[in-house]
Enzyme design. Structure first.
Site, PDB file in Angstrom:
ATOM      1  N   HIS A 194      14.145  14.615   1.987  1.00 57.23           N
ATOM      2  CA  HIS A 194      13.152  13.622   2.448  1.00 57.23           C
ATOM      3  C   HIS A 194      11.735  14.141   2.284  1.00 57.23           C
ATOM      4  O   HIS A 194      11.296  15.035   2.993  1.00 57.23           O
ATOM      5  CB  HIS A 194      13.398  13.271   3.920  1.00 57.23           C
ATOM      6  CG  HIS A 194      12.556  12.117   4.378  1.00 57.23           C
ATOM      7  ND1 HIS A 194      13.079  10.883   4.667  1.00 57.23           N
ATOM      8  CD2 HIS A 194      11.217  12.006   4.582  1.00 57.23           C
ATOM      9  CE1 HIS A 194      12.104  10.066   5.033  1.00 57.23           C
ATOM     10  NE2 HIS A 194      10.961  10.726   4.988  1.00 57.23           N
ATOM     11  N   HIS A 243       7.472  13.027   0.685  1.00 59.24           N
ATOM     12  CA  HIS A 243       6.506  12.013   0.223  1.00 59.24           C
ATOM     13  C   HIS A 243       5.578  12.677  -0.790  1.00 59.24           C
ATOM     14  O   HIS A 243       4.524  13.197  -0.434  1.00 59.24           O
ATOM     15  CB  HIS A 243       5.699  11.443   1.392  1.00 59.24           C
ATOM     16  CG  HIS A 243       6.537  10.648   2.344  1.00 59.24           C
ATOM     17  ND1 HIS A 243       6.644   9.278   2.267  1.00 59.24           N
ATOM     18  CD2 HIS A 243       7.340  11.043   3.358  1.00 59.24           C
ATOM     19  CE1 HIS A 243       7.473   8.860   3.211  1.00 59.24           C
ATOM     20  NE2 HIS A 243       7.913   9.902   3.888  1.00 59.24           N
ATOM     21  N   GLN A 288       6.132   1.059   2.691  1.00 57.56           N
ATOM     22  CA  GLN A 288       5.448   1.652   3.865  1.00 57.56           C
ATOM     23  C   GLN A 288       4.951   0.594   4.864  1.00 57.56           C
ATOM     24  O   GLN A 288       4.997   0.793   6.060  1.00 57.56           O
ATOM     25  CB  GLN A 288       4.264   2.506   3.381  1.00 57.56           C
ATOM     26  CG  GLN A 288       3.317   3.007   4.456  1.00 57.56           C
ATOM     27  CD  GLN A 288       3.826   4.240   5.180  1.00 57.56           C
ATOM     28  OE1 GLN A 288       3.869   5.331   4.616  1.00 57.56           O
ATOM     29  NE2 GLN A 288       4.214   4.063   6.433  1.00 57.56           N
ATOM     30  N   HIS A 320      13.640   4.896   6.176  1.00 52.17           N
ATOM     31  CA  HIS A 320      12.998   5.375   7.385  1.00 52.17           C
ATOM     32  C   HIS A 320      13.542   4.481   8.498  1.00 52.17           C
ATOM     33  O   HIS A 320      13.326   3.268   8.452  1.00 52.17           O
ATOM     34  CB  HIS A 320      11.484   5.230   7.288  1.00 52.17           C
ATOM     35  CG  HIS A 320      10.834   6.248   6.418  1.00 52.17           C
ATOM     36  ND1 HIS A 320      11.073   6.337   5.071  1.00 52.17           N
ATOM     37  CD2 HIS A 320       9.946   7.240   6.718  1.00 52.17           C
ATOM     38  CE1 HIS A 320      10.367   7.343   4.570  1.00 52.17           C
ATOM     39  NE2 HIS A 320       9.670   7.914   5.552  1.00 52.17           N
ATOM     40  N   GLU A 374      12.066   5.381  13.454  1.00 51.00           N
ATOM     41  CA  GLU A 374      11.160   6.526  13.609  1.00 51.00           C
ATOM     42  C   GLU A 374      10.168   6.197  14.722  1.00 51.00           C
ATOM     43  O   GLU A 374       9.000   5.868  14.480  1.00 51.00           O
ATOM     44  CB  GLU A 374      10.412   6.830  12.300  1.00 51.00           C
ATOM     45  CG  GLU A 374       9.615   8.135  12.395  1.00 51.00           C
ATOM     46  CD  GLU A 374       8.787   8.442  11.153  1.00 51.00           C
ATOM     47  OE1 GLU A 374       8.759   7.616  10.223  1.00 51.00           O
ATOM     48  OE2 GLU A 374       8.156   9.520  11.129  1.00 51.00           O
ATOM     49  N   ASP A 424       9.569  16.221   4.620  1.00 51.66           N
ATOM     50  CA  ASP A 424       8.811  14.997   4.881  1.00 51.66           C
ATOM     51  C   ASP A 424       7.367  15.087   4.366  1.00 51.66           C
ATOM     52  O   ASP A 424       6.969  14.314   3.512  1.00 51.66           O
ATOM     53  CB  ASP A 424       8.832  14.652   6.382  1.00 51.66           C
ATOM     54  CG  ASP A 424       8.519  13.177   6.656  1.00 51.66           C
ATOM     55  OD1 ASP A 424       8.348  12.404   5.690  1.00 51.66           O
ATOM     56  OD2 ASP A 424       8.457  12.797   7.836  1.00 51.66           O
TER      57      ASP A 424
HETATM   58 FE   FE2 Z   1       9.044  10.021   5.713  1.00 49.19          FE
END
Ligand code: FE2
Length: 424
Positions: free
Chosen positions: A56, A58, A151, A209, A212, A308
């Site tokens: 995971h 970005h 997102q 996701h 979260e 992450d």
């Molecule tokens: Fe993430």
């Protein structure tokens, strides 16, 4: 043979093992192999592991820390709004340059497979194009898997679903989502259903996701597990973060854990980020927000640890070191028993390799010759020392070498000690 590594320890505890490499694949694994080689590497009893895998990440945001400003509060919400400020100013070349730099860091850390989410809510799909280019460029040395990540919400952002389909058409591998960011719990559930149906139709994996937040009533993992079963996606779906499980009612979790297990849904915790972004509305005691890692593992769920973020709007630290990730995960989950520490090493190697569906991963004849020699004697010691990656090999080629961690001590009243092994 092209290479024989002599006298290695393996993550499963085997010792005095030789590994023979031929034409990019592992040819043989065993004690004192009677095989000659063009190159011999003496592991000296140290650990040889398959490469680290980050389930995971970005990569479109990495190394952008401070652009256009730093995250003053350090919170998730300021991070998201900061990313919103940064997005319109992004240019493709800069994204590529930062991602390529991160990939260099990764190789030196023995991190040779990364699943990165890429934000597809920008109608230009600039980051998608950039990371597809990065994927092409790093393919000889890193397996980069991309997740189309809405997102701003697949339903909440008007153009997101069309963009996600375009991104998949361009070659993005996995379907992402963010149900807890949709406007209501009902829309969150609808987003999970929509995205799972699309993934099933396209024959793609899913990694959302999911939940979260610190909201104990967040229920999207339940919907994700149920949809996985309904659509026959078992073994192809992951729930990332799942931080709300930290705060959920114990009775409800006793029902949820077997549901996740029977659905074959994997869990990906991100300890460095979960511990810093969750619990921000608490006074004391402050929740730590990481999902229930040992309980999920005990229920038979595959659990991986992801990095992450590294130096981005959400997190100003990190260096691509999955041992640091495992070290934090081990502490936050209180997984200090011997077997539990071993499981934390698996959470950054074998388990995420399975979640990503990597072919030929492992140390056995026929596997890819992708190996990392560490300055540590065992998997647990590697976590304890965040050990130096002395040699990183991919497809039988040495990609990176580093000196072992040594110091020279000049202690008063004692002779100087050279070649002092740090922490060993
Ligand atoms: Fe993430």
């Amino acid at each position: 043979m092209d290479i024989v590594i002599r006298n290695a320890s393996l993550p499963d505890g085997r010792q005095n093992i030789d590994i023979a490499i031929q034409a990019g694949r592992i040819h043989a694994v065993g004690e004192r192999l009677a095989l000659g080689a063009a190159q011999e590497i003496d592991a000296g009893g140290d650990l040889v592991t398959p490469p680290f895998v980050d389930a995971h990440f970005h990569m479109d945001a990495t190394l952008s820390y401070g652009l256009p400003r730093v995250n003053a509060s350090g919170t998730l919400l300021e991070g998201i709004s900061l990313w919103g400020e940064l997005k319109p100013t992004l240019v493709q070349e800069a994204i590529i340059e930062r991602a390529m730099q991160y990939c260099d860091w990764a190789v030196a850390r023995g991190l040779l497979a990364i699943r990165s989410h890429v934000d597809i809510c920008d109608d230009r799909l600039l980051a998608t194009e950039a990371l597809l280019e990065v994927k092409r460029r790093v393919a000889p040395y890193i397996d980069l898997q991309l997740v189309a990540f809405p997102q701003d919400g697949i339903l909440r952002c008007r153009t997101a679903f069309a963009n996600l389909k375009r991104a998949v058409g361009m070659g993005v591998d996995v379907v992402g989502g963010i149900p807890h960011f949709e406007r209501t719990m009902a829309e969150g559930a609808a987003s999970v259903k929509l995205l799972c149906e699309y993934a099933a139709e396209q024959g793609l994996r899913v990694d959302m996701h999911c939940d979260e937040s610190d909201d104990p009533m967040s229920r999207h993992i339940e919907t994700l597990a149920c949809e996985t079963q309904r659509l026959g996606l078992q073994g192809r779906v992951a729930g990332s973060h799942l931080t709300s499980m930290h705060s959920m009612d114990n009775y409800y979790v006793s029902k949820l854990l077997p549901l996740i297990a029977e659905s074959g849904v994997a869990a990906i915790a991100n300890p460095l980020i979960n511990i810093t972004l969750q619990g921000r509305h608490d006074t004391y005691p402050k929740r730590r927000g990481m999902t229930r890692v040992p309980e999920l593992m005990a229920a038979g769920v595959d659990v991986a640890f992801g990095h992450d973020c590294v130096m981005d709007p959400w997190y100003g630290l990190g260096s691509g070191d999955m041992l640091e990730v495992a070290h934090m995960g081990l502490h936050v989950a209180q997984m200090t028993g011997q077997a539990a520490m071993q499981q934390c090493f698996m959470a950054i190697t074998e388990t995420p390799a399975r979640i990503l569906g990597l072919e030929g991963y492992g140390i056995a004849p026929g596997c890819h010759a992708d190996l990392v020699l560490l300055d540590a004697g065992s998997a647990v010691e590697a976590i304890r020392l965040r050990a130096v990656r002395k040699v990183v090999i991919r497809r039988g080629q040495v990609l990176s070498t580093a000196p072992a961690a040594r110091a020279t001590l000049h202690l008063p009243g004692r002779p100087a000690q050279t070649d002092f092994r740090l922490g060993r």
